[in-house]
Scaffold this motif. Structure first.
Motif, mmCIF file in Angstrom:
data_model
loop_
_atom_site.group_PDB
_atom_site.id
_atom_site.type_symbol
_atom_site.label_atom_id
_atom_site.label_comp_id
_atom_site.label_asym_id
_atom_site.label_seq_id
_atom_site.Cartn_x
_atom_site.Cartn_y
_atom_site.Cartn_z
ATOM 1 N N SER A 1 -5.232 -7.191 -0.624
ATOM 2 C CA SER A 1 -6.174 -7.256 -1.746
ATOM 3 C C SER A 1 -6.561 -5.870 -2.229
ATOM 4 O O SER A 1 -7.059 -5.708 -3.347
ATOM 5 N N ILE A 2 -6.332 -4.842 -1.396
ATOM 6 C CA ILE A 2 -6.672 -3.463 -1.765
ATOM 7 C C ILE A 2 -5.454 -2.548 -1.736
ATOM 8 O O ILE A 2 -5.283 -1.703 -2.605
ATOM 9 N N LEU A 3 -4.592 -2.732 -0.724
ATOM 10 C CA LEU A 3 -3.456 -1.825 -0.536
ATOM 11 C C LEU A 3 -2.140 -2.568 -0.716
ATOM 12 O O LEU A 3 -1.990 -3.683 -0.207
ATOM 13 N N PRO A 4 -1.165 -1.971 -1.410
ATOM 14 C CA PRO A 4 0.156 -2.604 -1.513
ATOM 15 C C PRO A 4 0.899 -2.506 -0.184
ATOM 16 O O PRO A 4 0.868 -1.473 0.477
ATOM 17 N N ALA A 5 1.544 -3.580 0.200
ATOM 18 C CA ALA A 5 2.267 -3.598 1.470
ATOM 19 C C ALA A 5 3.651 -2.983 1.293
ATOM 20 O O ALA A 5 4.369 -3.339 0.362
ATOM 21 N N PRO A 6 4.041 -2.062 2.177
ATOM 22 C CA PRO A 6 5.404 -1.524 2.121
ATOM 23 C C PRO A 6 6.434 -2.631 2.368
ATOM 24 O O PRO A 6 6.151 -3.609 3.070
ATOM 25 N N ILE A 7 7.610 -2.478 1.815
ATOM 26 C CA ILE A 7 8.639 -3.514 1.902
ATOM 27 C C ILE A 7 9.038 -3.799 3.347
ATOM 28 O O ILE A 7 9.295 -4.950 3.714
#
Length: 199
Positions: free
Chosen positions: A160-166
């Protein structure tokens, strides 16, 4: 807690403490001095002895008036960048000197958004849940329900705050897939495709 918030607001209005500015235009600037969640409070100020003294007085008044006591053992001062004489500032305010990044309300505070290490806790929680569920010999429907309701919620909070690395997404997908297709401790199928073959 509302009384504490009001005292900090008054200190800001009288320029006793100064937070940080949010906004790019002169007319739309917002100054953030504190954030509160339940009984947790984050206070932002500049590195000045006077501001630490004002905050200390506010905290003392808060304790006397509310009959609540601040847990100084769990109170930290977190310097941003290099701060000279931070130990003396912490002694004035009370509490200890902490280091960023740290975890606050389950979120990594002060961590770089693309750092892979901040996701280790999420993956460990997923693995811990799966270890407990593996011993319960759930049917396919039960495993699917656990994945949908519980396991998907753990990374969603952080996302919800940080994009998840692939690579984190791939790791969580592997955990979910292996748990879904296991049976009596054996992986019967790692994935499926829509075709005429049985699966």
């Amino acid at each position: 807690m509302e009384g504490l918030s009001n005292m900090i607001h008054i200190a800001k209005e009288r320029a006793w403490i100064r937070g940080f500015q949010v906004g790019s235009w002169e007319t739309n600037n917002v100054e953030i001095t504190h954030l509160q969640y339940a009984d947790d409070t984050l206070v932002f100020c500049e590195v000045e002895k006077d501001q630490m003294l004002f905050l200390r007085v506010i905290f003392i008044i808060f304790e006397v008036v509310s009959d609540l006591h601040i847990n100084w053992g769990k109170s930290f001062i977190y310097p941003i960048n290099e701060v000279a004489d931070v130990d003396n500032l912490a002694a004035i305010l009370g509490g200890r000197v902490g280091e960023l990044p740290t975890i606050y309300l389950g979120m990594p505070l002060g961590a770089k958004s693309k750092a892979k290490g901040i996701w280790n806790g999420v993956i460990e929680k997923c693995e811990k849940k799966l270890t407990h569920w593996n011993s319960q010999h759930l049917f396919l429907g039960g495993r699917l329900t656990m994945i949908t309701i519980v396991l998907n919620a753990l990374p969603t909070y952080m996302m919800s705050i940080l994009p998840a690395p692939i690579n984190v997404i791939k790791r969580i997908d592997v955990l979910r897939r292996n748990f879904l297709w296991q049976e009596n401790g054996m992986k019967t199928r790692k994935n499926f495709t829509w075709s005429n073959e049985r699966w």
